[in-house]
Design a protein around this motif. Structure first.
Motif, PDB file in Angstrom:
ATOM      1  N   ASP A 194       6.005  18.992   5.920  1.00 66.43           N
ATOM      2  CA  ASP A 194       7.145  18.181   5.524  1.00 66.43           C
ATOM      3  C   ASP A 194       7.453  17.177   6.632  1.00 66.43           C
ATOM      4  OD1 ASP A 194       7.307  19.768   3.279  1.00 66.43           O
ATOM      5  OD2 ASP A 194       8.852  21.080   4.123  1.00 66.43           O
ATOM      6  N   VAL A 195       8.148  16.119   6.282  1.00 62.94           N
ATOM      7  CA  VAL A 195       8.436  15.050   7.232  1.00 62.94           C
ATOM      8  C   VAL A 195       9.957  14.883   7.377  1.00 62.94           C
ATOM      9  CG1 VAL A 195       8.150  12.604   7.766  1.00 62.94           C
ATOM     10  CG2 VAL A 195       6.320  13.857   6.583  1.00 62.94           C
ATOM     11  N   MET A 196      10.417  14.821   8.612  1.00 57.10           N
ATOM     12  CA  MET A 196      11.817  14.522   8.914  1.00 57.10           C
ATOM     13  C   MET A 196      11.842  13.380   9.914  1.00 57.10           C
ATOM     14  SD  MET A 196      15.077  15.149   8.447  1.00 57.10           S
ATOM     15  CE  MET A 196      15.434  16.863   7.987  1.00 57.10           C
ATOM     16  N   ILE A 197      12.464  12.292   9.534  1.00 58.47           N
ATOM     17  CA  ILE A 197      12.540  11.112  10.392  1.00 58.47           C
ATOM     18  C   ILE A 197      14.002  10.866  10.748  1.00 58.47           C
ATOM     19  CG2 ILE A 197      12.023   8.646  10.614  1.00 58.47           C
ATOM     20  CD1 ILE A 197       9.901   9.037   8.416  1.00 58.47           C
ATOM     21  N   HIS A 198      14.272  10.721  12.038  1.00 60.15           N
ATOM     22  CA  HIS A 198      15.619  10.455  12.516  1.00 60.15           C
ATOM     23  C   HIS A 198      15.745   8.968  12.856  1.00 60.15           C
ATOM     24  CE1 HIS A 198      16.211  14.758  12.659  1.00 60.15           C
ATOM     25  NE2 HIS A 198      15.169  14.898  13.462  1.00 60.15           N
ATOM     26  N   ILE A 218      23.463   3.762  18.109  1.00 62.08           N
ATOM     27  CA  ILE A 218      24.409   4.792  17.690  1.00 62.08           C
ATOM     28  C   ILE A 218      23.768   6.160  17.892  1.00 62.08           C
ATOM     29  CG2 ILE A 218      25.797   5.702  15.787  1.00 62.08           C
ATOM     30  CD1 ILE A 218      26.663   2.948  16.738  1.00 62.08           C
ATOM     31  N   LYS A 219      24.495   7.067  18.519  1.00 64.22           N
ATOM     32  CA  LYS A 219      23.944   8.387  18.820  1.00 64.22           C
ATOM     33  C   LYS A 219      23.661   9.188  17.551  1.00 64.22           C
ATOM     34  CE  LYS A 219      24.838  12.589  21.496  1.00 64.22           C
ATOM     35  NZ  LYS A 219      25.792  13.288  22.399  1.00 64.22           N
ATOM     36  N   GLU A 220      24.581   9.122  16.583  1.00 65.23           N
ATOM     37  CA  GLU A 220      24.395   9.876  15.343  1.00 65.23           C
ATOM     38  C   GLU A 220      23.250   9.271  14.542  1.00 65.23           C
ATOM     39  OE1 GLU A 220      27.059  11.649  11.636  1.00 65.23           O
ATOM     40  OE2 GLU A 220      27.913  10.219  13.043  1.00 65.23           O
ATOM     41  N   THR A 221      22.451  10.126  13.893  1.00 65.23           N
ATOM     42  CA  THR A 221      21.266   9.642  13.190  1.00 65.23           C
ATOM     43  C   THR A 221      21.420   9.699  11.679  1.00 65.23           C
ATOM     44  OG1 THR A 221      20.201  11.832  13.199  1.00 65.23           O
ATOM     45  CG2 THR A 221      19.737  10.356  15.059  1.00 65.23           C
ATOM     46  N   LEU A 222      20.734   8.775  11.031  1.00 62.60           N
ATOM     47  CA  LEU A 222      20.501   8.806   9.589  1.00 62.60           C
ATOM     48  C   LEU A 222      19.135   9.435   9.405  1.00 62.60           C
ATOM     49  CD1 LEU A 222      20.943   7.870   6.585  1.00 62.60           C
ATOM     50  CD2 LEU A 222      19.794   5.745   7.277  1.00 62.60           C
ATOM     51  N   ASP A 223      19.044  10.511   8.638  1.00 63.65           N
ATOM     52  CA  ASP A 223      17.794  11.260   8.523  1.00 63.65           C
ATOM     53  C   ASP A 223      17.113  11.015   7.183  1.00 63.65           C
ATOM     54  OD1 ASP A 223      18.288  12.357  11.027  1.00 63.65           O
ATOM     55  OD2 ASP A 223      19.374  14.052  10.174  1.00 63.65           O
ATOM     56  N   ALA A 224      15.801  10.886   7.216  1.00 63.15           N
ATOM     57  CA  ALA A 224      14.976  10.791   6.012  1.00 63.15           C
ATOM     58  C   ALA A 224      14.151  12.065   5.903  1.00 63.15           C
ATOM     59  CB  ALA A 224      14.063   9.572   6.079  1.00 63.15           C
ATOM     60  N   LYS A 225      14.291  12.774   4.789  1.00 61.48           N
ATOM     61  CA  LYS A 225      13.594  14.044   4.597  1.00 61.48           C
ATOM     62  C   LYS A 225      12.638  13.930   3.424  1.00 61.48           C
ATOM     63  CE  LYS A 225      14.412  19.016   4.031  1.00 61.48           C
ATOM     64  NZ  LYS A 225      15.451  20.070   3.880  1.00 61.48           N
ATOM     65  N   GLN A 230      11.290   5.883  -3.350  1.00 57.73           N
ATOM     66  CA  GLN A 230      12.333   5.048  -2.771  1.00 57.73           C
ATOM     67  C   GLN A 230      13.693   5.738  -2.849  1.00 57.73           C
ATOM     68  OE1 GLN A 230      12.085   1.369  -5.002  1.00 57.73           O
ATOM     69  NE2 GLN A 230      10.638   0.484  -3.540  1.00 57.73           N
ATOM     70  N   VAL A 231      14.538   5.417  -1.881  1.00 56.04           N
ATOM     71  CA  VAL A 231      15.922   5.895  -1.860  1.00 56.04           C
ATOM     72  C   VAL A 231      16.826   4.720  -1.531  1.00 56.04           C
ATOM     73  CG1 VAL A 231      17.610   7.356  -0.666  1.00 56.04           C
ATOM     74  CG2 VAL A 231      15.359   8.279  -1.237  1.00 56.04           C
ATOM     75  N   GLU A 232      17.905   4.581  -2.289  1.00 56.07           N
ATOM     76  CA  GLU A 232      18.872   3.523  -2.016  1.00 56.07           C
ATOM     77  C   GLU A 232      19.900   4.003  -0.998  1.00 56.07           C
ATOM     78  OE1 GLU A 232      20.644   2.288  -5.666  1.00 56.07           O
ATOM     79  OE2 GLU A 232      18.978   0.958  -6.193  1.00 56.07           O
ATOM     80  N   LYS A 277      24.029  10.694   4.714  1.00 61.93           N
ATOM     81  CA  LYS A 277      23.671  11.139   6.057  1.00 61.93           C
ATOM     82  C   LYS A 277      22.213  11.565   6.082  1.00 61.93           C
ATOM     83  CE  LYS A 277      24.479  12.525  10.325  1.00 61.93           C
ATOM     84  NZ  LYS A 277      23.087  12.849  10.702  1.00 61.93           N
ATOM     85  N   VAL A 278      21.752  12.088   4.935  1.00 64.29           N
ATOM     86  CA  VAL A 278      20.347  12.485   4.777  1.00 64.29           C
ATOM     87  C   VAL A 278      19.806  11.836   3.513  1.00 64.29           C
ATOM     88  CG1 VAL A 278      18.728  14.389   4.458  1.00 64.29           C
ATOM     89  CG2 VAL A 278      20.740  14.691   5.935  1.00 64.29           C
ATOM     90  N   MET A 279      18.716  11.094   3.653  1.00 60.26           N
ATOM     91  CA  MET A 279      18.034  10.513   2.497  1.00 60.26           C
ATOM     92  C   MET A 279      16.950  11.485   2.048  1.00 60.26           C
ATOM     93  SD  MET A 279      17.720   6.485   3.586  1.00 60.26           S
ATOM     94  CE  MET A 279      16.750   6.842   5.072  1.00 60.26           C
ATOM     95  N   ALA A 280      17.161  12.136   0.902  1.00 52.87           N
ATOM     96  CA  ALA A 280      16.227  13.148   0.408  1.00 52.87           C
ATOM     97  C   ALA A 280      15.261  12.503  -0.582  1.00 52.87           C
ATOM     98  CB  ALA A 280      16.996  14.286  -0.253  1.00 52.87           C
ATOM     99  N   PHE A 281      13.995  12.410  -0.201  1.00 51.56           N
ATOM    100  CA  PHE A 281      12.975  11.804  -1.048  1.00 51.56           C
ATOM    101  C   PHE A 281      12.366  12.808  -2.018  1.00 51.56           C
ATOM    102  CE2 PHE A 281      13.414   8.740   2.256  1.00 51.56           C
ATOM    103  CZ  PHE A 281      12.989   7.531   1.746  1.00 51.56           C
ATOM    104  N   GLY A 282      12.575  14.103  -1.772  1.00 50.54           N
ATOM    105  CA  GLY A 282      11.969  15.132  -2.616  1.00 50.54           C
ATOM    106  C   GLY A 282      10.502  15.324  -2.287  1.00 50.54           C
TER     107      GLY A 282
END
Length: 254
Positions: A218-222, A232-239, A163-165, A149-154
């Motif tokens: 910091d960066v948060m991308i929805h 789709i209303k629900e988001t996949l987040d990149a942090k 990169q995140v798979e 649900k959240v891609m954490a790049f650190g």
């Protein structure tokens, strides 16, 4: 300090226990290693009976059976075996959520835990396909399931790329067209969607982000998934955490 003292006491006690245990000379097993061969995960648990003999001059009692593989051990009937007698230890292996080759050691303790013996079970597990919810817990709707649900790049330094798979699944019986719509653009986030997913297809896509030198926060991308053109209303987040924000604002040592 008290915490470390407690840890040291536990370690010393554990080492003392190891020193007090010796390899049993009274017990001998008819076999040390059992080869299960190929195990189908879908068929569930498998068991094997290890037969042992008491070659000593006193009765032997099996006190405990342990392993670090999720194997279950039990003794058939009376755990105490008279001199010249024989007993049986059953080892059960659960292949659930395991795959490939395995070789597992099982410790068998006797004489009030002062003596030990060991046997092994080996084999190869052929995994089954699990329900999609088991491996892809996030249901985004319209048959799209994702593992994150959240891609954490650190933390990222300026100019650094990470990169995140993202594992995905199309849980429908029809082809699925998949893309993503990012809120606010964010050209720094790159990804290649498979575009067209086959019915029941499961796969992996890779997202990458490069931290621009001009970014100070910091960066948060929805990301909104687009399934067959439907947003789709629900988001996949990149942090992504900004390395400069953390380390440049840290108090300098005096």
């Amino acid at each position: 300090m008290k915490k470390y003292s407690a840890i040291i006491i536990v370690l010393v006690s554990f080492i003392n226990v190891l020193h007090t245990q010796t390899l049993s000379t009274a017990i001998t097993f008819e076999e040390r290693v059992h080869e299960f061969g190929t195990i189908l995960e879908k068929n569930g648990k498998v068991s094997h009976a290890f037969v042992f003999h008491n070659n000593g001059k006193a009765p032997v009692t099996i006190n405990d059976i342990r392993s670090d593989c999720g194997c279950i051990g039990k003794v058939i009937a009376n755990p105490t075996v008279k001199p010249g007698g024989k007993g049986t230890v059953i080892i059960t292996f659960n292949p659930q959520y395991k795959s490939g080759f395995f070789s597992k050691e099982i410790m068998i303790y006797s004489n009030d835990g002062k003596e030990f013996n060991h046997v092994w079970v080996e084999g190869t597990v052929t995994p089954m396909e699990h329900p999609v919810e088991d491996d892809y817990p996030y249901n985004f709707g319209n048959g799209l399931y994702l593992r994150l649900k959240v891609m954490a790049f650190g933390y990222e330094k300026p100019g650094e790329t990470k990169q995140v798979e993202l594992h995905y699944a199309n849980n429908t019986n029809k082809p699925m067209k998949l893309s993503f719509l990012a809120e606010g653009g964010k050209n720094e986030l790159k990804y290649n969607t498979p575009d067209q997913l086959k019915p029941k297809e499961r796969g992996v896509m890779v997202f990458s982000f490069t931290m621009p030198p001009s970014f100070t926060e910091d960066v948060m991308i929805h990301l909104h998934p687009l399934v067959n053109g439907k947003k789709i209303k629900e988001t996949l987040d990149a942090k992504i955490l900004n390395w400069n924000k953390k380390f440049n604002n840290s108090p300098k040592p005096k």
